[in-house]
Write a protein that holds these residues in place. Structure first.
Motif, PDB file in Angstrom:
ATOM      1  N   ILE A 180      14.053  42.835  42.595  1.00  0.00           N
ATOM      2  CA  ILE A 180      13.666  42.047  43.767  1.00  0.00           C
ATOM      3  C   ILE A 180      13.648  40.543  43.463  1.00  0.00           C
ATOM      4  O   ILE A 180      13.828  39.711  44.356  1.00  0.00           O
ATOM      5  CB  ILE A 180      12.290  42.499  44.299  1.00  0.00           C
ATOM      6  N   LYS A 181      13.426  40.195  42.196  1.00  0.00           N
ATOM      7  CA  LYS A 181      13.440  38.773  41.830  1.00  0.00           C
ATOM      8  C   LYS A 181      14.828  38.185  42.060  1.00  0.00           C
ATOM      9  O   LYS A 181      14.967  37.076  42.604  1.00  0.00           O
ATOM     10  CB  LYS A 181      13.023  38.622  40.364  1.00  0.00           C
ATOM     11  N   LYS A 182      15.874  38.937  41.697  1.00  0.00           N
ATOM     12  CA  LYS A 182      17.239  38.448  41.875  1.00  0.00           C
ATOM     13  C   LYS A 182      17.653  38.486  43.353  1.00  0.00           C
ATOM     14  O   LYS A 182      18.386  37.609  43.815  1.00  0.00           O
ATOM     15  CB  LYS A 182      18.204  39.260  41.015  1.00  0.00           C
ATOM     16  N   TRP A 183      17.190  39.482  44.063  1.00  0.00           N
ATOM     17  CA  TRP A 183      17.453  39.495  45.509  1.00  0.00           C
ATOM     18  C   TRP A 183      16.873  38.240  46.165  1.00  0.00           C
ATOM     19  O   TRP A 183      17.524  37.601  46.993  1.00  0.00           O
ATOM     20  CB  TRP A 183      16.827  40.741  46.127  1.00  0.00           C
ATOM     21  N   SER A 184      15.645  37.916  45.787  1.00  0.00           N
ATOM     22  CA  SER A 184      14.988  36.740  46.360  1.00  0.00           C
ATOM     23  C   SER A 184      15.729  35.462  45.992  1.00  0.00           C
ATOM     24  O   SER A 184      15.866  34.542  46.816  1.00  0.00           O
ATOM     25  CB  SER A 184      13.541  36.658  45.869  1.00  0.00           C
ATOM     26  N   ALA A 185      16.232  35.400  44.764  1.00  0.00           N
ATOM     27  CA  ALA A 185      16.982  34.216  44.340  1.00  0.00           C
ATOM     28  C   ALA A 185      18.266  34.070  45.153  1.00  0.00           C
ATOM     29  O   ALA A 185      18.631  32.956  45.563  1.00  0.00           O
ATOM     30  CB  ALA A 185      17.293  34.300  42.847  1.00  0.00           C
ATOM     31  N   CYS A 186      18.958  35.185  45.416  1.00  0.00           N
ATOM     32  CA  CYS A 186      20.197  35.127  46.213  1.00  0.00           C
ATOM     33  C   CYS A 186      19.916  34.624  47.628  1.00  0.00           C
ATOM     34  O   CYS A 186      20.649  33.761  48.150  1.00  0.00           O
ATOM     35  CB  CYS A 186      20.839  36.510  46.267  1.00  0.00           C
ATOM     36  N   LEU A 213      22.462  17.278  48.660  1.00  0.00           N
ATOM     37  CA  LEU A 213      23.458  17.892  47.786  1.00  0.00           C
ATOM     38  C   LEU A 213      22.955  17.945  46.347  1.00  0.00           C
ATOM     39  O   LEU A 213      23.118  18.951  45.659  1.00  0.00           O
ATOM     40  CB  LEU A 213      24.769  17.108  47.847  1.00  0.00           C
ATOM     41  N   ARG A 214      22.379  16.839  45.884  1.00  0.00           N
ATOM     42  CA  ARG A 214      21.831  16.820  44.522  1.00  0.00           C
ATOM     43  C   ARG A 214      20.753  17.874  44.363  1.00  0.00           C
ATOM     44  O   ARG A 214      20.735  18.632  43.396  1.00  0.00           O
ATOM     45  CB  ARG A 214      21.286  15.425  44.234  1.00  0.00           C
ATOM     46  N   SER A 215      19.855  17.951  45.327  1.00  0.00           N
ATOM     47  CA  SER A 215      18.765  18.913  45.226  1.00  0.00           C
ATOM     48  C   SER A 215      19.278  20.345  45.318  1.00  0.00           C
ATOM     49  O   SER A 215      18.810  21.226  44.590  1.00  0.00           O
ATOM     50  CB  SER A 215      17.749  18.648  46.334  1.00  0.00           C
ATOM     51  N   PHE A 216      20.248  20.588  46.208  1.00  0.00           N
ATOM     52  CA  PHE A 216      20.796  21.943  46.301  1.00  0.00           C
ATOM     53  C   PHE A 216      21.478  22.338  44.999  1.00  0.00           C
ATOM     54  O   PHE A 216      21.327  23.474  44.519  1.00  0.00           O
ATOM     55  CB  PHE A 216      21.786  22.053  47.454  1.00  0.00           C
ATOM     56  N   PHE A 217      22.238  21.403  44.423  1.00  0.00           N
ATOM     57  CA  PHE A 217      22.942  21.719  43.184  1.00  0.00           C
ATOM     58  C   PHE A 217      21.951  22.100  42.090  1.00  0.00           C
ATOM     59  O   PHE A 217      22.129  23.092  41.380  1.00  0.00           O
ATOM     60  CB  PHE A 217      23.778  20.513  42.757  1.00  0.00           C
ATOM     61  N   MET A 218      20.884  21.314  41.953  1.00  0.00           N
ATOM     62  CA  MET A 218      19.892  21.595  40.915  1.00  0.00           C
ATOM     63  C   MET A 218      19.120  22.872  41.209  1.00  0.00           C
ATOM     64  O   MET A 218      18.939  23.732  40.336  1.00  0.00           O
ATOM     65  CB  MET A 218      18.935  20.407  40.798  1.00  0.00           C
ATOM     66  N   THR A 219      18.674  23.013  42.459  1.00  0.00           N
ATOM     67  CA  THR A 219      17.929  24.220  42.828  1.00  0.00           C
ATOM     68  C   THR A 219      18.801  25.457  42.694  1.00  0.00           C
ATOM     69  O   THR A 219      18.349  26.515  42.219  1.00  0.00           O
ATOM     70  CB  THR A 219      17.407  24.092  44.267  1.00  0.00           C
ATOM     71  N   GLY A 220      20.061  25.316  43.113  1.00  0.00           N
ATOM     72  CA  GLY A 220      20.974  26.446  43.007  1.00  0.00           C
ATOM     73  C   GLY A 220      21.205  26.874  41.570  1.00  0.00           C
ATOM     74  O   GLY A 220      21.231  28.081  41.256  1.00  0.00           O
ATOM     75  N   LEU A 260      18.218  28.782  40.309  1.00  0.00           N
ATOM     76  CA  LEU A 260      18.181  30.149  40.834  1.00  0.00           C
ATOM     77  C   LEU A 260      19.297  31.008  40.243  1.00  0.00           C
ATOM     78  O   LEU A 260      19.118  32.220  40.052  1.00  0.00           O
ATOM     79  CB  LEU A 260      18.291  30.109  42.363  1.00  0.00           C
ATOM     80  N   VAL A 261      20.444  30.394  39.931  1.00  0.00           N
ATOM     81  CA  VAL A 261      21.503  31.135  39.236  1.00  0.00           C
ATOM     82  C   VAL A 261      21.026  31.540  37.842  1.00  0.00           C
ATOM     83  O   VAL A 261      21.327  32.645  37.357  1.00  0.00           O
ATOM     84  CB  VAL A 261      22.796  30.294  39.166  1.00  0.00           C
ATOM     85  N   ALA A 262      20.276  30.637  37.201  1.00  0.00           N
ATOM     86  CA  ALA A 262      19.705  30.986  35.897  1.00  0.00           C
ATOM     87  C   ALA A 262      18.762  32.182  36.015  1.00  0.00           C
ATOM     88  O   ALA A 262      18.693  33.032  35.112  1.00  0.00           O
ATOM     89  CB  ALA A 262      18.962  29.776  35.324  1.00  0.00           C
ATOM     90  N   VAL A 263      18.034  32.272  37.132  1.00  0.00           N
ATOM     91  CA  VAL A 263      17.182  33.447  37.371  1.00  0.00           C
ATOM     92  C   VAL A 263      18.047  34.703  37.471  1.00  0.00           C
ATOM     93  O   VAL A 263      17.715  35.761  36.911  1.00  0.00           O
ATOM     94  CB  VAL A 263      16.352  33.243  38.644  1.00  0.00           C
ATOM     95  N   LEU A 264      19.188  34.596  38.158  1.00  0.00           N
ATOM     96  CA  LEU A 264      20.082  35.750  38.294  1.00  0.00           C
ATOM     97  C   LEU A 264      20.644  36.188  36.946  1.00  0.00           C
ATOM     98  O   LEU A 264      20.879  37.378  36.711  1.00  0.00           O
ATOM     99  CB  LEU A 264      21.236  35.402  39.237  1.00  0.00           C
TER     100      LEU A 264
END
Length: 720
Positions: free
Chosen positions: A297-303, A323-330, A333-337
């Motif tokens: 569920i952690k990875k589902w939430s990240a997606c 864009l900067r914030s999305f890139f960093m946040t993304g 969250l990819v690291a979480v995946l």
């Protein structure tokens, strides 16, 4: 320590921090982009690629020598930045209207609609066509539509009678260049509608950009329907990024209180939105043990958080902070995946690289500079403060200590971000919000913990038509933030105008700041010296003594007390720019047939005589008797063509000079008169002012037509 010892010490410290070398990639990319924009002439298209090839060969040959390898790598990164900016300029090339037009019938597809506080709108058109064969057809045009007509929607093809003009040039040398801003958005004309637009063809699908803009317009309208006035306008800005409906007094209050960054969808909004989705979905799924124990569920939430953050970024128009914030946040969250840990400063560096390569022109705007300066400074500071905070929290458990730590964190973060962005705000806007710390201490928590959660719920309820359930409590929080902005802005000297910071000073300050933030060792503090030198450069700048616009209509001269006396001509933007960059306006009015209070300026029906430092300056406005108007003058500034008049005068600037070179600024110095023009500050670039004489044609009787209204730049350009 000798030269050899110093070089040896530098080499040791560089090698000790080789894991930080990649962080300098965006710095050298930015230097290359900056060199492109500083070039006085447009470089040939082969220049950048040729240098890239030479440096790439040198990089291969110099792999065995570390010093040479590092130098060539830095030069190669600069060449990549230079070539990226050069390519971007060539790709975005589009026709630009050569001169103000008469009334013409304009057609185009509505690309964007921005609501204005007066009830009108600002409409951006593409696929443009018109009925004036002698006028170039721009790729895009932006027109101001007065209130009262039928509403138009994104995707509609409309026909409207309008006046067009080229994107306006800077109001004075080295000030904000809207023409350059427009070039990189293929905006070839701006103007004013003379009548309500007529919808020729209703919207039918369109590209994804048109659909996103239509969705933004639809959401903003539904918000304003529930929350009228500035409460709804600010709520719309927080959710869709459209700041245009905000009234001028409220916008000024946000600027003067230091809260303007809240209106720009950036790190605060994207991170909060993604975090709320991630935590909310994960908490919801954790309530069902059969799901939580069997599925990730952690990875589902990240997606889902990544998808929502991307949609929010697109809805906001994808500005640089978002864009900067999305890139960093993304990436986090990819690291979480991937079950990996992300490194924050590297995220900032790669986000900067991505934006600089995709849109190099963003480097020279306040949004990019202030956004990355704030985030880099915060991460660098908390790399040192974070372990200390964690240790203090472990030694002081309990809710009271946690609340105190949170409050200290808010104050510290506000001070760090405010200090990092203040210099860039001074460079672009010549304004400094004195009490921004107080305003942010109240407004940021209120926005993050009350406004944004209700905004997220509003997005979920919109498809059901129940957005009012979330908008009303969200409006309470927005009203609270508005009141904080108005309250702090009303304090004495809440925002002060500061002297001009030269570009060279900004570059030196930035390089010093990069040295301070990107290294970890004690030698990072060496960066404080260039930062101080960059700030000290403000003391070397003297504002101009005389200003004149490109028509010779608006003029300003310096009074004995250091203020600028304006003749009352020119639009709001020109007066605001002159007031910020040349000095505060004098309270008195320009004399008509009398003298100014200090006795320097005396006017009659032919023009004015201004005496300064033993020189006589004639300001001519009547071409019937130029010799009489400028008799005995050392300098002549004329709003009319002189055609060889005023012989014997040391310096003559007449209507033709102003037409060719744009607004002029003059400094009266002991060694002579120094003149700078917009043409010299712009150079010979694609977006520069290139005067075109009117084509002669037989006179036709036609009714008098109003001039296009002054163009107000995007508020996203003016504020981060």
């Amino acid at each position: 320590m000798g030269e050899g010892g110093l070089l040896s010490t530098l080499a040791e410290r560089l090698l000790a921090e080789r894991d930080r070398w990649p962080l300098w990639l965006p710095v050298f990319l930015g230097l290359g982009i900056g060199l492109y924009f500083l070039a006085p002439h447009e470089p040939p298209l082969w220049a950048g690629p040729m240098v890239l090839v030479v440096l790439a060969v040198a990089l291969v040959l110099g792999r065995g020598r570390l010093a040479l390898f590092l130098l060539v790598s830095a030069a190669l990164a600069m060449a990549v930045g230079f070539s990226a900016a050069q390519l971007r300029s060539a790709v975005m090339a589009a026709p630009v209207v050569e001169r103000p037009t008469g009334a013409l019938m304009l057609q185009g597809r509505v690309l964007e609609v921005e609501m204005l506080p007066d009830g009108g709108s600002r409409v951006t058109l593409d696929s443009v066509a018109h009925d004036a064969p002698e006028v170039l057809v721009p790729a895009k045009a932006r027109i101001r539509v007065r209130p009262g007509g039928a509403a138009v929607a994104v995707g509609d093809r409309i026909r409207v009678r309008a006046l067009l003009m080229p994107p306006p040039q800077p109001a004075m040398p080295d000030s904000f260049d809207f023409a350059r801003f427009a070039w990189f958005r293929q905006l070839g004309a701006v103007g004013t509608a003379l009548a309500p637009p007529e919808v020729v063809e209703p919207a039918t699908g369109g590209g994804w950009r048109a659909r996103v803009n239509a969705l933004r317009q639809h959401i903003a309208q539904r918000i304003l329907a529930v929350l009228p006035g500035d409460r709804g306008a600010v709520a719309a800005a927080l959710t869709t990024g459209d700041q245009m409906p905000i009234s001028a007094p409220m916008m000024q209050a946000y600027r003067d209180s230091g809260l303007a960054h809240i209106l720009s969808i950036s790190g605060l909004h994207i991170t909060m939105a993604a975090g709320l989705v991630f935590v909310g979905l994960r908490t919801l799924l954790a309530l069902f043990p059969s799901v939580a124990l069997r599925y990730p569920i952690k990875k589902w939430s990240a997606c889902l958080a990544i998808a929502f953050a991307w949609g929010y970024t697109l809805l906001a128009g994808a500005p640089v902070p978002a864009l900067r914030s999305f890139f960093m946040t993304g990436l986090i969250l990819v690291a979480v995946l991937l079950d990996r840990v992300a490194l924050s400063m590297r995220l900032v560096a790669w986000a900067a690289v991505a934006i600089l390569l995709w849109a190099p022109d963003e480097l020279i705007g306040p949004s990019f500079q202030m956004s990355f300066a704030a985030v880099a400074a915060l991460i660098a500071a908390y790399e040192s403060l974070g372990p200390r905070q964690a240790a203090w929290k472990a030694d002081h458990p309990g809710p009271l200590a946690g609340a105190g730590l949170y409050l200290a964190g808010v104050v510290t973060s506000t001070l760090i971000a405010g200090a990092a962005t203040a210099v860039y705000g001074v460079y672009h806007f010549n304004r400094f919000a004195v009490f921004s710390v107080v305003a942010n201490m109240i407004a940021v928590p209120l926005t993050g913990f009350w406004v944004m959660p209700w905004a997220l719920l509003m997005f979920l309820l919109l498809p059901l038509g129940l957005e009012e359930v979330a908008l009303i409590p969200m409006g309470w929080g927005v009203e609270g933030v508005n009141q904080v902005a108005v309250w702090v802005a009303s304090w004495p000297s809440s925002a002060v105008t500061v002297p001009i910071l030269p570009l060279s000073g900004l570059v030196v300050f930035t390089l010093g700041g990069c040295w301070l933030c990107l290294w970890r060792g004690s030698w990072r503090w060496w960066g404080a010296a260039p930062m101080a030198l960059g700030l000290a450069s403000m003391l070397l700048v003297r504002p101009p003594d005389l200003l004149v616009d490109g028509r010779g209509e608006a003029m300003a001269v310096r009074t004995a007390d250091g203020r600028m006396l304006l003749n009352g001509k020119g639009g709001r933007i020109l007066k605001d720019t002159w007031g910020r960059r040349a000095g505060p306006p004098a309270p008195e009015r320009w004399p008509k047939k009398s003298s100014s209070r200090d006795g320097r300026l005396r006017c009659d029906e032919l023009g004015c005589i201004w005496r300064v430092d033993g020189r006589v300056v004639a300001l001519v406005r009547d071409e019937t008797a130029p010799e009489a108007a400028c008799a005995g003058a050392d300098v002549v500034i004329s709003a009319v063509p002189l055609r060889g008049g005023c012989r014997g005068t040391k310096l003559v600037v007449d209507r033709f000079d102003l037409w060719r070179r744009g607004p002029h600024a003059l400094w009266f110095e002991p060694g002579g008169v120094r003149v700078e023009t917009v043409a010299t500050s712009q150079g010979d670039r694609p977006w520069s002012w290139h005067p075109h004489p009117r084509k002669k044609k037989p006179p036709e009787p036609r009714p008098a037509e109003p001039r296009p209204e002054p163009v107000e730049p995007d508020r996203g350009v003016e504020e981060e």
